[in-house]
Design a protein around this motif. Structure first.
Motif, PDB file in Angstrom:
ATOM      1  N   GLN A   1       0.841  -1.204   0.000  1.00 33.15           N
ATOM      2  CA  GLN A   1       0.000   0.000   0.000  1.00 33.15           C
ATOM      3  C   GLN A   1       0.875   1.252   0.000  1.00 33.15           C
ATOM      4  OE1 GLN A   1      -3.426   0.130  -0.340  1.00 33.15           O
ATOM      5  NE2 GLN A   1      -3.034   2.310  -0.632  1.00 33.15           N
ATOM      6  N   GLY A   2       1.949   1.251   0.790  1.00 40.56           N
ATOM      7  CA  GLY A   2       2.876   2.377   0.810  1.00 40.56           C
ATOM      8  C   GLY A   2       3.534   2.595  -0.540  1.00 40.56           C
ATOM      9  N   PHE A   3       3.944   1.507  -1.185  1.00 45.91           N
ATOM     10  CA  PHE A   3       4.563   1.601  -2.512  1.00 45.91           C
ATOM     11  C   PHE A   3       3.586   2.225  -3.511  1.00 45.91           C
ATOM     12  CE2 PHE A   3       5.859   0.215  -6.692  1.00 45.91           C
ATOM     13  CZ  PHE A   3       7.248   0.328  -6.659  1.00 45.91           C
TER      14      PHE A   3
ATOM     15  N   PRO B   1       9.203  14.436  -3.747  1.00 48.31           N
ATOM     16  CA  PRO B   1       8.267  14.864  -2.695  1.00 48.31           C
ATOM     17  C   PRO B   1       8.642  14.238  -1.352  1.00 48.31           C
ATOM     18  CG  PRO B   1       7.232  13.256  -4.130  1.00 48.31           C
ATOM     19  CD  PRO B   1       8.579  13.559  -4.716  1.00 48.31           C
ATOM     20  N   GLN B   2       8.303  14.929  -0.286  1.00 45.45           N
ATOM     21  CA  GLN B   2       8.561  14.445   1.067  1.00 45.45           C
ATOM     22  C   GLN B   2       7.304  13.776   1.621  1.00 45.45           C
ATOM     23  OE1 GLN B   2      11.612  14.589   2.627  1.00 45.45           O
ATOM     24  NE2 GLN B   2      12.248  15.256   0.581  1.00 45.45           N
ATOM     25  N   ALA B   3       7.510  12.763   2.413  1.00 45.36           N
ATOM     26  CA  ALA B   3       6.398  12.035   3.022  1.00 45.36           C
ATOM     27  C   ALA B   3       5.720  12.891   4.085  1.00 45.36           C
ATOM     28  CB  ALA B   3       6.902  10.739   3.647  1.00 45.36           C
ATOM     29  N   ASP B   4       4.394  12.831   4.144  1.00 47.97           N
ATOM     30  CA  ASP B   4       3.615  13.520   5.173  1.00 47.97           C
ATOM     31  C   ASP B   4       3.491  12.582   6.372  1.00 47.97           C
ATOM     32  OD1 ASP B   4       1.873  14.974   6.713  1.00 47.97           O
ATOM     33  OD2 ASP B   4       0.149  14.699   5.382  1.00 47.97           O
ATOM     34  N   LYS B   5       4.404  12.718   7.322  1.00 43.72           N
ATOM     35  CA  LYS B   5       4.469  11.786   8.466  1.00 43.72           C
ATOM     36  C   LYS B   5       3.429  12.097   9.536  1.00 43.72           C
ATOM     37  CE  LYS B   5       8.309   9.441   7.385  1.00 43.72           C
ATOM     38  NZ  LYS B   5       8.784   8.153   7.689  1.00 43.72           N
ATOM     39  N   SER B   6       2.552  13.080   9.285  1.00 44.36           N
ATOM     40  CA  SER B   6       1.502  13.365  10.260  1.00 44.36           C
ATOM     41  C   SER B   6       0.448  12.256  10.260  1.00 44.36           C
ATOM     42  CB  SER B   6       0.846  14.711   9.964  1.00 44.36           C
ATOM     43  OG  SER B   6       0.168  14.672   8.719  1.00 44.36           O
ATOM     44  N   GLN B   7       0.384  11.474   9.183  1.00 41.27           N
ATOM     45  CA  GLN B   7      -0.534  10.337   9.117  1.00 41.27           C
ATOM     46  C   GLN B   7       0.113   9.138   9.793  1.00 41.27           C
ATOM     47  OE1 GLN B   7      -1.368   9.730   5.000  1.00 41.27           O
ATOM     48  NE2 GLN B   7      -2.326  11.725   4.737  1.00 41.27           N
ATOM     49  N   GLN B   8      -0.681   8.386  10.530  1.00 40.64           N
ATOM     50  CA  GLN B   8      -0.146   7.220  11.228  1.00 40.64           C
ATOM     51  C   GLN B   8      -0.092   6.023  10.297  1.00 40.64           C
ATOM     52  OE1 GLN B   8      -2.495   6.524  14.731  1.00 40.64           O
ATOM     53  NE2 GLN B   8      -1.179   7.819  15.959  1.00 40.64           N
ATOM     54  N   HIS B   9       1.114   5.533  10.062  1.00 42.93           N
ATOM     55  CA  HIS B   9       1.333   4.326   9.265  1.00 42.93           C
ATOM     56  C   HIS B   9       2.503   3.560   9.870  1.00 42.93           C
ATOM     57  CE1 HIS B   9      -1.463   5.276   6.035  1.00 42.93           C
ATOM     58  NE2 HIS B   9      -0.960   6.504   5.961  1.00 42.93           N
ATOM     59  N   SER B  10       2.611   2.298   9.503  1.00 41.65           N
ATOM     60  CA  SER B  10       3.695   1.454  10.012  1.00 41.65           C
ATOM     61  C   SER B  10       5.001   1.771   9.292  1.00 41.65           C
ATOM     62  CB  SER B  10       3.343  -0.022   9.819  1.00 41.65           C
ATOM     63  OG  SER B  10       3.328  -0.330   8.436  1.00 41.65           O
ATOM     64  N   ASP B  11       6.098   1.251   9.848  1.00 44.33           N
ATOM     65  CA  ASP B  11       7.407   1.418   9.208  1.00 44.33           C
ATOM     66  C   ASP B  11       7.427   0.777   7.827  1.00 44.33           C
ATOM     67  OD1 ASP B  11       8.330   2.766  11.422  1.00 44.33           O
ATOM     68  OD2 ASP B  11       9.264   0.995  12.327  1.00 44.33           O
ATOM     69  N   SER B  12       6.757  -0.366   7.670  1.00 44.05           N
ATOM     70  CA  SER B  12       6.702  -1.028   6.362  1.00 44.05           C
ATOM     71  C   SER B  12       6.027  -0.138   5.325  1.00 44.05           C
ATOM     72  CB  SER B  12       5.932  -2.345   6.450  1.00 44.05           C
ATOM     73  OG  SER B  12       6.668  -3.290   7.160  1.00 44.05           O
ATOM     74  N   TYR B  13       4.975   0.540   5.730  1.00 43.95           N
ATOM     75  CA  TYR B  13       4.274   1.439   4.818  1.00 43.95           C
ATOM     76  C   TYR B  13       5.227   2.524   4.326  1.00 43.95           C
ATOM     77  CZ  TYR B  13       1.090   5.009   3.062  1.00 43.95           C
ATOM     78  OH  TYR B  13       0.467   5.950   2.263  1.00 43.95           O
TER      79      TYR B  13
ATOM     80  N   LYS C   1       8.504   2.599   4.276  1.00 44.19           N
ATOM     81  CA  LYS C   1       9.555   2.042   3.401  1.00 44.19           C
ATOM     82  C   LYS C   1       9.003   1.830   2.000  1.00 44.19           C
ATOM     83  CE  LYS C   1      12.151  -0.236   7.049  1.00 44.19           C
ATOM     84  NZ  LYS C   1      12.474  -1.515   7.690  1.00 44.19           N
ATOM     85  N   GLY C   2       7.803   1.273   1.899  1.00 48.98           N
ATOM     86  CA  GLY C   2       7.161   1.086   0.602  1.00 48.98           C
ATOM     87  C   GLY C   2       6.891   2.410  -0.086  1.00 48.98           C
ATOM     88  N   TRP C   3       6.485   3.413   0.685  1.00 50.32           N
ATOM     89  CA  TRP C   3       6.201   4.734   0.125  1.00 50.32           C
ATOM     90  C   TRP C   3       7.461   5.323  -0.510  1.00 50.32           C
ATOM     91  CZ3 TRP C   3       7.374   9.902   0.264  1.00 50.32           C
ATOM     92  CH2 TRP C   3       6.412  10.790  -0.201  1.00 50.32           C
ATOM     93  N   ASN C   4       8.575   5.275   0.226  1.00 52.10           N
ATOM     94  CA  ASN C   4       9.839   5.813  -0.303  1.00 52.10           C
ATOM     95  C   ASN C   4      10.285   5.055  -1.553  1.00 52.10           C
ATOM     96  OD1 ASN C   4      10.230   7.922   1.526  1.00 52.10           O
ATOM     97  ND2 ASN C   4      11.094   6.527   3.051  1.00 52.10           N
ATOM     98  N   GLN C   5      10.144   3.714  -1.540  1.00 49.70           N
ATOM     99  CA  GLN C   5      10.529   2.939  -2.715  1.00 49.70           C
ATOM    100  C   GLN C   5       9.597   3.211  -3.896  1.00 49.70           C
ATOM    101  OE1 GLN C   5      11.374  -1.187  -2.019  1.00 49.70           O
ATOM    102  NE2 GLN C   5      12.748  -0.735  -0.299  1.00 49.70           N
ATOM    103  N   GLY C   6       8.316   3.455  -3.620  1.00 44.65           N
ATOM    104  CA  GLY C   6       7.365   3.795  -4.683  1.00 44.65           C
ATOM    105  C   GLY C   6       7.708   5.124  -5.336  1.00 44.65           C
ATOM    106  N   VAL C   7       8.069   6.118  -4.524  1.00 45.75           N
ATOM    107  CA  VAL C   7       8.484   7.418  -5.064  1.00 45.75           C
ATOM    108  C   VAL C   7       9.740   7.228  -5.915  1.00 45.75           C
ATOM    109  CG1 VAL C   7       9.428   9.696  -4.458  1.00 45.75           C
ATOM    110  CG2 VAL C   7       7.415   8.810  -3.262  1.00 45.75           C
TER     111      VAL C   7
END
Length: 188
Positions: free
Chosen positions: A137-139, A158-170, A172-178
């Protein structure tokens, strides 16, 4: 023929007497016609620790709770409500009147279903567990944010919006998706 008629008459009279007793018993359990008495109800809800929570409303004190094996007094408040916690789960609970002149001589408690772990009311407000589903989902989300940004300019991610609560796996997937979106859009 005479015996048959007598037998039919006896059956009719017996049926009439039995039905009058049955109706008289039902009238005894119902509140008086002139009184506007709210309906009493009782529910049994599975608790978080393997217990059950028994709640009731619309009762007049004193009352007793019966579990099929024992009868114990209930603490009914001034508003006609009570709340009890018990550990006997597979039991049919009944609220009993102590005095004969009380409305609702007995009320069977309705058992509510245990909330499913997927229902929104049972999920705590904490980040989801680290899992492959979180990573995927993060990816997907990261790629969705990264693709338009990369098509606009390959210079800044773009920088991740860390104000939303997500797991570390999310995350990591988000950064790899970007990163994947930028690699795909900014070739060469």
């Amino acid at each position: 023929m005479f015996r048959t008629t007598r037998r039919v008459r006896r059956v009719a009279v017996t049926t009439l007497v039995a039905s009058s007793f049955a109706l008289g018993g039902a009238a005894f359990l119902a509140p008086t016609a002139g009184a506007a008495v709210p309906a009493a109800s009782c529910t049994v809800t599975p608790g978080p620790t393997g217990s059950v929570v028994i709640t009731g409303e619309g009762f007049t004190a004193p009352r007793k709770l019966n579990d099929g094996e024992s009868t114990q007094p209930l603490n009914v408040d001034a508003n006609g409500n009570f709340r009890e916690t018990r550990f006997q789960k597979n039991v049919n609970y009944t609220v009993l009147a102590v005095n004969e002149d009380q409305n609702f001589i007995f009320v069977n408690c309705k058992v509510l279903a245990k909330p499913s772990p997927d229902s929104p009311t049972s999920k705590p407000n904490k980040p989801p567990q680290n899992s492959q589903a979180d990573f995927r989902q993060g990816f997907k989300d990261g790629f969705g944010v990264g693709r338009p940004a990369a098509l606009k300019s390959c210079d800044g991610r773009p920088q991740a919006d860390k104000s939303q609560q997500h797991s570390d796996s999310y995350w990591k997937g988000w950064n790899q998706g970007v990163g994947a979106a930028f690699r795909q859009a900014c070739k060469g």
